[in-house]
Design a protein around this motif. Structure first.
Motif, PDB file in Angstrom:
ATOM      1  N   VAL A 186       0.839  -1.196   0.000  1.00 27.06           N
ATOM      2  CA  VAL A 186       0.000   0.000   0.000  1.00 27.06           C
ATOM      3  C   VAL A 186       0.875   1.247   0.000  1.00 27.06           C
ATOM      4  O   VAL A 186       0.582   2.229  -0.706  1.00 27.06           O
ATOM      5  N   ALA A 187       1.957   1.243   0.761  1.00 28.16           N
ATOM      6  CA  ALA A 187       2.863   2.394   0.798  1.00 28.16           C
ATOM      7  C   ALA A 187       3.482   2.635  -0.574  1.00 28.16           C
ATOM      8  O   ALA A 187       3.610   3.786  -1.015  1.00 28.16           O
ATOM      9  N   LYS A 188       3.837   1.558  -1.247  1.00 25.54           N
ATOM     10  CA  LYS A 188       4.405   1.688  -2.585  1.00 25.54           C
ATOM     11  C   LYS A 188       3.367   2.251  -3.555  1.00 25.54           C
ATOM     12  O   LYS A 188       3.674   3.112  -4.371  1.00 25.54           O
ATOM     13  N   GLN A 189       2.135   1.779  -3.440  1.00 23.52           N
ATOM     14  CA  GLN A 189       1.073   2.250  -4.331  1.00 23.52           C
ATOM     15  C   GLN A 189       0.726   3.718  -4.071  1.00 23.52           C
ATOM     16  O   GLN A 189       0.435   4.461  -5.002  1.00 23.52           O
ATOM     17  N   LEU A 190       0.780   4.153  -2.814  1.00 24.82           N
ATOM     18  CA  LEU A 190       0.455   5.538  -2.482  1.00 24.82           C
ATOM     19  C   LEU A 190       1.675   6.457  -2.531  1.00 24.82           C
ATOM     20  O   LEU A 190       1.548   7.658  -2.279  1.00 24.82           O
ATOM     21  N   VAL A 248       4.289   6.640  -0.467  1.00 22.24           N
ATOM     22  CA  VAL A 248       4.694   7.143   0.847  1.00 22.24           C
ATOM     23  C   VAL A 248       5.577   6.086   1.502  1.00 22.24           C
ATOM     24  O   VAL A 248       5.635   4.940   1.063  1.00 22.24           O
ATOM     25  N   LYS A 249       6.263   6.477   2.560  1.00 18.56           N
ATOM     26  CA  LYS A 249       7.080   5.517   3.293  1.00 18.56           C
ATOM     27  C   LYS A 249       6.189   4.638   4.167  1.00 18.56           C
ATOM     28  O   LYS A 249       5.168   5.115   4.690  1.00 18.56           O
ATOM     29  N   PRO A 250       6.521   3.366   4.354  1.00 19.05           N
ATOM     30  CA  PRO A 250       5.712   2.511   5.229  1.00 19.05           C
ATOM     31  C   PRO A 250       5.617   3.051   6.655  1.00 19.05           C
ATOM     32  O   PRO A 250       4.616   2.844   7.331  1.00 19.05           O
ATOM     33  N   ALA A 251       6.627   3.792   7.093  1.00 21.88           N
ATOM     34  CA  ALA A 251       6.606   4.346   8.447  1.00 21.88           C
ATOM     35  C   ALA A 251       5.530   5.417   8.610  1.00 21.88           C
ATOM     36  O   ALA A 251       5.131   5.723   9.736  1.00 21.88           O
ATOM     37  N   ASP A 252       5.058   5.977   7.509  1.00 20.20           N
ATOM     38  CA  ASP A 252       4.024   7.005   7.567  1.00 20.20           C
ATOM     39  C   ASP A 252       2.617   6.419   7.601  1.00 20.20           C
ATOM     40  O   ASP A 252       1.650   7.164   7.744  1.00 20.20           O
ATOM     41  N   LEU A 253       2.499   5.117   7.437  1.00 20.50           N
ATOM     42  CA  LEU A 253       1.190   4.464   7.415  1.00 20.50           C
ATOM     43  C   LEU A 253       0.833   3.886   8.770  1.00 20.50           C
ATOM     44  O   LEU A 253       1.707   3.513   9.552  1.00 20.50           O
ATOM     45  N   ALA A 254      -0.467   3.789   9.011  1.00 17.79           N
ATOM     46  CA  ALA A 254      -0.991   3.080  10.184  1.00 17.79           C
ATOM     47  C   ALA A 254      -2.200   2.287   9.710  1.00 17.79           C
ATOM     48  O   ALA A 254      -2.959   2.731   8.852  1.00 17.79           O
ATOM     49  N   VAL A 255      -2.375   1.105  10.263  1.00 16.34           N
ATOM     50  CA  VAL A 255      -3.458   0.212   9.846  1.00 16.34           C
ATOM     51  C   VAL A 255      -4.300  -0.134  11.064  1.00 16.34           C
ATOM     52  O   VAL A 255      -3.810  -0.148  12.194  1.00 16.34           O
ATOM     53  N   ASN A 256      -5.577  -0.436  10.848  1.00 18.18           N
ATOM     54  CA  ASN A 256      -6.489  -0.647  11.969  1.00 18.18           C
ATOM     55  C   ASN A 256      -6.537  -2.093  12.450  1.00 18.18           C
ATOM     56  O   ASN A 256      -7.387  -2.436  13.267  1.00 18.18           O
ATOM     57  N   ALA A 257      -5.667  -2.963  11.986  1.00 21.51           N
ATOM     58  CA  ALA A 257      -5.654  -4.357  12.435  1.00 21.51           C
ATOM     59  C   ALA A 257      -4.223  -4.878  12.415  1.00 21.51           C
ATOM     60  O   ALA A 257      -3.372  -4.371  11.678  1.00 21.51           O
ATOM     61  N   THR A 258      -3.973  -5.894  13.213  1.00 23.87           N
ATOM     62  CA  THR A 258      -2.642  -6.501  13.233  1.00 23.87           C
ATOM     63  C   THR A 258      -2.592  -7.769  12.397  1.00 23.87           C
ATOM     64  O   THR A 258      -1.551  -8.390  12.272  1.00 23.87           O
ATOM     65  N   THR A 259      -3.723  -8.183  11.852  1.00 20.66           N
ATOM     66  CA  THR A 259      -3.791  -9.327  10.949  1.00 20.66           C
ATOM     67  C   THR A 259      -4.539  -8.910   9.694  1.00 20.66           C
ATOM     68  O   THR A 259      -5.322  -7.967   9.706  1.00 20.66           O
ATOM     69  N   LEU A 282      -9.683  -3.573   5.782  1.00 18.69           N
ATOM     70  CA  LEU A 282      -8.607  -2.845   6.443  1.00 18.69           C
ATOM     71  C   LEU A 282      -8.717  -1.363   6.141  1.00 18.69           C
ATOM     72  O   LEU A 282      -9.031  -0.972   5.017  1.00 18.69           O
ATOM     73  N   LEU A 283      -8.457  -0.550   7.141  1.00 14.19           N
ATOM     74  CA  LEU A 283      -8.394   0.897   6.967  1.00 14.19           C
ATOM     75  C   LEU A 283      -6.953   1.349   7.197  1.00 14.19           C
ATOM     76  O   LEU A 283      -6.294   0.888   8.136  1.00 14.19           O
ATOM     77  N   PHE A 284      -6.497   2.245   6.324  1.00 13.04           N
ATOM     78  CA  PHE A 284      -5.152   2.785   6.445  1.00 13.04           C
ATOM     79  C   PHE A 284      -5.237   4.275   6.717  1.00 13.04           C
ATOM     80  O   PHE A 284      -5.985   4.987   6.061  1.00 13.04           O
ATOM     81  N   LYS A 285      -4.442   4.722   7.686  1.00 14.25           N
ATOM     82  CA  LYS A 285      -4.326   6.148   7.969  1.00 14.25           C
ATOM     83  C   LYS A 285      -3.015   6.597   7.344  1.00 14.25           C
ATOM     84  O   LYS A 285      -1.936   6.099   7.687  1.00 14.25           O
ATOM     85  N   THR A 286      -3.095   7.526   6.407  1.00 10.27           N
ATOM     86  CA  THR A 286      -1.918   8.022   5.707  1.00 10.27           C
ATOM     87  C   THR A 286      -1.878   9.543   5.837  1.00 10.27           C
ATOM     88  O   THR A 286      -2.864  10.159   6.235  1.00 10.27           O
ATOM     89  N   PRO A 287      -0.756  10.143   5.483  1.00  9.98           N
ATOM     90  CA  PRO A 287      -0.722  11.604   5.459  1.00  9.98           C
ATOM     91  C   PRO A 287      -1.701  12.194   4.433  1.00  9.98           C
ATOM     92  O   PRO A 287      -2.113  13.341   4.550  1.00  9.98           O
TER      93      PRO A 287
END
Length: 148
Positions: A89-93, A95-106, A111-116
């Protein structure tokens, strides 16, 4: 809604594993010491009883450790799947993977992603081989960000 950062997903380790291994080593040393002392002084039965108690505690702790290692292996595999998804998802958007947050650990179907750039929903197809990433607007989100 709780979001987990990429750092949390990659660095989240169970530190109790090291404590349990230390406890197993300590119990093993105590068991061997008490058993050797009992073999040298057979007339003193209390060391036999103490070695049996420490041996039982050692076996119990080993059982917990084995069970925990099996569940940790399963959790590690699932974490590997979600981190691979976060990288894609980071590659597609762009952005760096460190800038992403996801609402599940599995990985699951919603899935929802919080991005800049905002919030994105990831929806897999029926066999899980491909996904659709679409921007969503959350109204009054109560977001908790879990970091490492």
């Amino acid at each position: 809604m709780t979001f987990y950062t990429y750092g949390y997903l990659t660095q989240h380790h169970n530190t109790w594993q090291y404590a349990r291994i230390g406890l197993i080593i300590a119990l093993l040393i105590i068991f061997i010491g008490l058993f050797v002392y009992y073999l040298r002084h057979r007339w003193n039965v209390k060391y036999k009883d103490l070695s049996i108690i420490s041996g039982t505690l050692l076996l119990l702790t080993l059982g917990f450790q084995i069970n925990s290692l099996v569940s940790l292996r399963s959790a590690t595999e699932q974490t590997g799947e979600i981190t691979a998804t976060v990288k894609q998802v980071a590659k597609q958007l762009a952005v760096k993977p460190a800038d992403l947050a996801v609402n599940a650990t599995t990985t699951n179907n919603n899935l929802l992603f919080k991005t800049p750039k905002g919030y994105y929903r990831l929806d897999y197809n029926s066999d899980g081989s491909a996904y659709v990433l679409e921007k969503v607007n959350l109204h009054h989100p109560k977001v908790t960000l879990t970091k490492e």
